[in-house]
Design a protein around this motif. Structure first.
Motif: not given
Length: 223
Positions: A1-8, A140-148
């Motif tokens: 995932m690129n920085p632009k997508k993470r920022l959005e 929750h964070i572990f799941r979201v960080a990996n899923r997304t």
């Protein structure tokens, strides 16, 4: 995932969750510390119910020590693992008085040296009570960080390190609660609510749900 997508992604989460903070009730760093220790393998709602009775009676290390371990148990016995948590909290209160003048320390090392406090709890205190840019990785964070795809990792420490590296600077302080709340109410464990997710088009999860969950469908059918 690129920085632009993470920022959005974080921009959208911040817009959708304008007040990203803990759902534990507290009025001081010490109350928050006790609440977080109690919250292990328990719901915030259950902890708040117990502390609503405990804190008006005892909300300092001295007050809780005056209750004693058995007295404390009477207030927290509705919470899972309350016996071991009571033992930890009594020891923790003694440590605060003996080593920190009754104050909650503001470094991870000092916090982790307290009974019942691990890295995750220490990071929560540093972030929520003292405004430090830490990210406590819970389920929750572990799941979201990996899923997304925001910060995939095999364990919580790996995810924590990646989040610290990749989260946009302007969101680093609130990232912890943005991700927890998103995971708690939208990116839930069994069946994520992808159709109502504000980052659905940016998320890299391969198995997105196409329909609202049963609860949402039921509510919609009644309207």
């Amino acid at each position: 995932m690129n920085p632009k997508k993470r920022l959005e992604i974080f921009d959208r989460l911040a817009a959708a969750i304008p007040d990203p903070t803990t759902e534990l009730n507290y009025n001081s760093a010490f109350e928050l510390l006790i609440a977080v220790v109690l919250s292990a393998q328990a719901t915030d709602k259950g902890v708040n119910k117990a502390t609503a009775k405990l804190f008006p009676v005892a909300n300092t290390p001295e007050d809780i020590l005056a209750l004693g371990e058995n007295g404390l148990k009477e207030y927290i016995k509705t919470i899972g693992l309350y016996n071991s948590k009571a033992t930890h909290i009594i020891t923790l209160c003694r440590q605060l008085l003996e080593k920190h003048g009754g104050q909650v320390p503001q470094t991870r090392e000092e916090l982790e040296a307290l009974a019942g406090v691990g890295r995750k709890t220490a990071n929560v205190i540093l972030n929520t009570a003292f405004g430090q840019h830490t990210i406590a990785v819970d389920t929750h964070i572990f799941r979201v960080a990996n899923r997304t795809g925001i910060a995939p990792g095999k364990n919580v420490l790996e995810v924590e390190r990646k989040l610290e590296k990749f989260v946009p600077k302007k969101h680093i302080k609130d990232a912890h609660h943005l991700l927890i709340l998103h995971g708690r109410y939208t990116c839930i464990a069994r069946k994520p609510r992808c159709p109502s997710c504000v980052i659905e088009d940016l998320c890299e999860y391969r198995h997105k749900t196409k329909y609202q969950d049963d609860a949402a469908t039921e509510v919609k059918s009644r309207s």
